[in-house]
Design an enzyme around this catalytic site. Structure first.
Site, PDB file in Angstrom:
ATOM      1  N   LYS A 171       1.364   0.944 -10.466  1.00 34.27           N
ATOM      2  CA  LYS A 171       1.095   1.840  -9.328  1.00 34.27           C
ATOM      3  C   LYS A 171       2.331   2.681  -9.017  1.00 34.27           C
ATOM      4  O   LYS A 171       2.230   3.813  -8.573  1.00 34.27           O
ATOM      5  CB  LYS A 171       0.739   1.014  -8.085  1.00 34.27           C
ATOM      6  N   ASN A 172       3.533   2.126  -9.267  1.00 36.54           N
ATOM      7  CA  ASN A 172       4.750   2.856  -8.884  1.00 36.54           C
ATOM      8  C   ASN A 172       5.332   3.714 -10.004  1.00 36.54           C
ATOM      9  O   ASN A 172       6.454   4.207  -9.902  1.00 36.54           O
ATOM     10  CB  ASN A 172       5.788   1.871  -8.334  1.00 36.54           C
TER      11      ASN A 172
ATOM     12  N   ARG B  72       2.868   8.399   0.209  1.00 39.52           N
ATOM     13  CA  ARG B  72       4.183   9.039   0.382  1.00 39.52           C
ATOM     14  C   ARG B  72       4.453   9.997  -0.773  1.00 39.52           C
ATOM     15  O   ARG B  72       5.485  10.642  -0.833  1.00 39.52           O
ATOM     16  CB  ARG B  72       5.279   7.970   0.411  1.00 39.52           C
TER      17      ARG B  72
ATOM     18  N   CYS C 208       3.291   2.112   3.623  1.00 41.04           N
ATOM     19  CA  CYS C 208       3.249   0.835   4.340  1.00 41.04           C
ATOM     20  C   CYS C 208       4.317   0.806   5.436  1.00 41.04           C
ATOM     21  O   CYS C 208       5.417   1.277   5.251  1.00 41.04           O
ATOM     22  CB  CYS C 208       3.498  -0.314   3.365  1.00 41.04           C
TER      23      CYS C 208
ATOM     24  N   ASP D 288       9.094  -6.225  -3.622  1.00 40.43           N
ATOM     25  CA  ASP D 288       7.629  -6.346  -3.612  1.00 40.43           C
ATOM     26  C   ASP D 288       7.155  -7.678  -4.161  1.00 40.43           C
ATOM     27  O   ASP D 288       5.971  -7.994  -4.094  1.00 40.43           O
ATOM     28  CB  ASP D 288       7.002  -5.226  -4.449  1.00 40.43           C
TER      29      ASP D 288
ATOM     30  N   VAL E 117      16.182  -4.880   0.964  1.00 41.98           N
ATOM     31  CA  VAL E 117      15.754  -3.517   0.616  1.00 41.98           C
ATOM     32  C   VAL E 117      15.068  -2.835   1.799  1.00 41.98           C
ATOM     33  O   VAL E 117      15.331  -1.670   2.101  1.00 41.98           O
ATOM     34  CB  VAL E 117      14.827  -3.528  -0.621  1.00 41.98           C
TER      35      VAL E 117
HETATM   36  C1  EPZ Z   1       9.367   2.568  -3.949  1.00 40.31           C
HETATM   37  O1  EPZ Z   1       9.371   2.965  -2.594  1.00 40.31           O
HETATM   38  C2  EPZ Z   1       8.069   1.784  -4.143  1.00 40.31           C
HETATM   39  N1  EPZ Z   1       6.934   2.652  -3.831  1.00 40.31           N
HETATM   40  C3  EPZ Z   1       8.065   0.563  -3.230  1.00 40.31           C
HETATM   41  O2  EPZ Z   1       6.868  -0.170  -3.482  1.00 40.31           O
HETATM   42  C4  EPZ Z   1       9.254  -0.315  -3.604  1.00 40.31           C
HETATM   43  O3  EPZ Z   1       9.288  -1.437  -2.747  1.00 40.31           O
HETATM   44  C5  EPZ Z   1      10.535   0.515  -3.434  1.00 40.31           C
HETATM   45  O4  EPZ Z   1      10.465   1.695  -4.254  1.00 40.31           O
HETATM   46  C6  EPZ Z   1      11.773  -0.278  -3.830  1.00 40.31           C
HETATM   47  O5  EPZ Z   1      11.662  -0.703  -5.159  1.00 40.31           O
HETATM   48  C7  EPZ Z   1       6.539   3.568  -4.747  1.00 40.31           C
HETATM   49  O6  EPZ Z   1       7.120   3.703  -5.817  1.00 40.31           O
HETATM   50  C8  EPZ Z   1       5.350   4.394  -4.383  1.00 40.31           C
HETATM   51  P1  EPZ Z   1      13.233   3.447  -1.807  1.00 40.31           P
HETATM   52  P2  EPZ Z   1      10.462   4.060  -2.084  1.00 40.31           P
HETATM   53  O7  EPZ Z   1      13.409   4.912  -1.603  1.00 40.31           O
HETATM   54  O8  EPZ Z   1      10.779   4.989  -3.187  1.00 40.31           O
HETATM   55  C9  EPZ Z   1      15.905   3.690   2.081  1.00 40.31           C
HETATM   56  C10 EPZ Z   1       4.733  -1.041  -2.953  1.00 40.31           C
HETATM   57  O9  EPZ Z   1       4.176  -1.861  -2.196  1.00 40.31           O
HETATM   58  N2  EPZ Z   1      15.789   5.161   1.997  1.00 40.31           N
HETATM   59  O10 EPZ Z   1      13.861   2.778  -2.993  1.00 40.31           O
HETATM   60  O11 EPZ Z   1       9.981   4.609  -0.798  1.00 40.31           O
HETATM   61  C11 EPZ Z   1      14.597   3.051   2.531  1.00 40.31           C
HETATM   62  O12 EPZ Z   1      14.481   3.083   3.932  1.00 40.31           O
HETATM   63  C12 EPZ Z   1       5.876  -0.193  -2.415  1.00 40.31           C
HETATM   64  O13 EPZ Z   1       4.395  -0.806  -4.141  1.00 40.31           O
HETATM   65  C13 EPZ Z   1      16.509   5.945   2.904  1.00 40.31           C
HETATM   66  O14 EPZ Z   1      17.239   5.418   3.748  1.00 40.31           O
HETATM   67  O15 EPZ Z   1      11.703   3.074  -1.818  1.00 40.31           O
HETATM   68  C14 EPZ Z   1      14.709   1.645   2.019  1.00 40.31           C
HETATM   69  O16 EPZ Z   1      15.477   0.860   2.928  1.00 40.31           O
HETATM   70  C15 EPZ Z   1       6.438  -0.741  -1.116  1.00 40.31           C
HETATM   71  N3  EPZ Z   1      16.382   7.305   2.848  1.00 40.31           N
HETATM   72  C16 EPZ Z   1      15.511   1.804   0.731  1.00 40.31           C
HETATM   73  O17 EPZ Z   1      16.107   3.122   0.784  1.00 40.31           O
HETATM   74  C17 EPZ Z   1      15.578   7.929   1.927  1.00 40.31           C
HETATM   75  O18 EPZ Z   1      15.513   9.179   1.913  1.00 40.31           O
HETATM   76  C18 EPZ Z   1      14.645   1.690  -0.512  1.00 40.31           C
HETATM   77  O19 EPZ Z   1      13.696   2.711  -0.452  1.00 40.31           O
HETATM   78  C19 EPZ Z   1      14.845   7.117   1.012  1.00 40.31           C
HETATM   79  C20 EPZ Z   1      14.974   5.737   1.070  1.00 40.31           C
END
Ligand code: EPZ
Length: 440
Positions: free
Chosen positions: A24-25, A98, A122, A312, A334
């Site tokens: 999915k990701n 998103r 989510c 996850d 995370v």
């Molecule tokens: C991706 O989300 C995945 N979703 C998430 O899976 C996964 O948990 C996550 O990566 C971490 O591996 C998809 O790929 C669609 P991040 P993403 O940007 O890209 C902070 C699932 O259930 N951050 O790595 O949104 C954020 O707040 C989902 O499949 C900022 O601060 O995750 C978080 O604390 C849940 N500013 C951390 O980084 C930003 O501009 C990780 O977020 C972006 C992120």
């Protein structure tokens, strides 16, 4: 309105074989990457999940022809007629996904403009997009915040840039890749995410004609090129769904063969699964996960970016830890708010306490702030059926596992949310001999 209601008769082991298809990701990101090509793309191993529907709709809105053969799992995308879409239509189509934010780079390259509605996803933390917007500005985009969302333009085109990520964000890394490959000149991304899904997206872009290298210190280098063509790619399997079913097998004393699972993407999960007391057999065409008998052992787990224990993976595992001897500790580093699902587990008899402190590992970003991001699970505690409501995608699947492990009847409300990331989960439960009935 009840968003899907399931009645579960728990206390039976899950036994049988299921198939897990593309991640999915990764799949939605590869679909967005097709926008960058001047010729059609073909994506294989595509699962029938809501996120694929949403992105198909958004691509069609922008003039891309999308043809999906569900049975074969083959998606054909023809981006030869990309056009702008109306903000209201994008917003209506985006739903809780998103993904629209990743359309920015490709649309700025193709059309010189892009629009991001307020994003969903989510509720597991604030989910900011500051990294994304800073990155797009670095490439030369003009970011204009408007009441319905954000409008971006690139009157002078997009040029390479140097980015220092404050945190190895998966989305921000994808944002950079999808923009840099066609930007003028060189881009350097320091502190990048290197998850298997990211590396699969690099493979997709390289097949299109991109020039990308990933250094061992998490620095990604991209040389912008003038043209990218369509790709033919088979998406890597979904390691999150695989780990979810593995945890379900453990929590229900079951034996589940996950057809399509790859060992190499799941090394850290398999180590933890074995240390808790689970057993697994890696075969040519998948992985068998089973409870070998005896007591499950408590453990200390800290989530982290790849190659650490994935955030996850922790929700499904916590359900199995309620059946382990002693005290387990999970430190979620995370996302700041990813233990909301434990409320329902407590209602079913689990003994779980959440803490603001960084427990069991190193100090993280959330330690000195008001986030309950560590959990202590005391077991084993027998779980009994209850009425529960699904809070988010992964927490929701954990509720399903808990209902399957619990003695007695549970009613799980809001299960339609699980369709976002778990293809055909009802037929998979049936294939695993679960006693579940869809009531709504
Ligand atoms: C991706 O989300 C995945 N979703 C998430 O899976 C996964 O948990 C996550 O990566 C971490 O591996 C998809 O790929 C669609 P991040 P993403 O940007 O890209 C902070 C699932 O259930 N951050 O790595 O949104 C954020 O707040 C989902 O499949 C900022 O601060 O995750 C978080 O604390 C849940 N500013 C951390 O980084 C930003 O501009 C990780 O977020 C972006 C992120």
């Amino acid at each position: 309105m009840v968003d899907g209601l399931l009645q579960v008769e728990g206390g039976r082991p899950l036994n049988g074989e299921i198939t897990v298809r593309g991640a999915k990701n990764l799949v939605p990101k590869a679909m967005v990457a097709a926008l960058l090509g001047t010729t059609p793309s073909v994506l294989h191993n595509v699962p029938l999940i809501r996120d694929v529907d949403v992105v198909s709709g958004l691509l069609s809105l922008h003039g891309v022809s999308v043809d999906y053969d569900q049975a074969e799992g083959v998606l054909r995308l023809d981006p030869s007629k990309v056009e702008s879409a109306h903000m209201a239509d994008i917003d209506a189509h985006a739903g809780s996904s998103r993904i629209p934010i990743l359309f920015c780079g490709p649309l700025l390259h193709r059309l010189g403009e892009a629009f991001i509605p307020d994003l969903g996803g989510c509720r597991i933390g604030d989910r900011p997009i500051d990294f994304h917007l800073d990155i797009l500005r670095g490439f030369g985009a003009i970011v204009d915040k408007q009441p319905q969302g954000i409008r971006l333009t690139a009157p002078d085109g997009l040029h390479g840039t140097v980015i220092d990520l404050p945190y190895p964000s998966v989305g921000a890394t994808e944002q950079t890749l999808l923009t840099a490959v066609r930007a003028e000149g060189l881009t350097e991304l320091r502190g990048a995410a290197v998850e298997p899904e990211i590396m699969d997206l690099v493979d997709v872009l390289q097949k299109m004609g991109a020039v990308i290298s990933v250094d061992t210190d998490r620095t990604i280098h991209v040389e912008g090129v003038d043209e990218l063509v369509g790709y033919n790619h088979r998406a890597l399997p979904d390691r999150i769904e695989t780990a979810s079913w593995a945890s379900a097998a453990l929590a229900t004393h079951g034996d589940v063969f996950v057809h399509g699972a790859h060992q190499s993407d799941m090394t850290t999960f398999l180590n933890i699964f074995r240390k808790v007391g689970g057993a697994f057999d890696v075969r040519e065409d998948g992985i068998r996960f089973y409870h070998p008998g005896g007591d499950l052992k408590s453990i200390v787990v800290e989530t982290n970016v790849h190659p650490g224990f994935m955030t996850d993976w922790q929700q499904p595992l916590v359900v199995a830890l309620t059946q382990a001897e002693g005290l387990s500790i999970v430190h979620e580093t995370v996302y700041e708010n990813r233990f909301g699902f434990t409320g329902a587990l407590r209602k079913m008899g689990a003994t779980i306490q959440v803490y603001r402190e960084c427990l069991g590992g190193t100090a993280c970003r959330f330690g000195q702030r008001n986030f309950y991001h560590s959990a202590v699970i005391s077991g084993p505690t027998p779980l009994h059926g209850a009425d529960i409501v699904v809070p988010d995608l992964r927490g929701g699947f954990s509720h399903l596992i808990a209902a399957l492990a619990a003695e007695g009847t549970s009613r799980v409300e809001g299960v339609n949310l699980i369709d976002r990331g778990y293809e055909h989960f009802m037929s998979k439960l049936a294939a695993l001999d679960a006693n579940v009935t869809r009531l709504a």
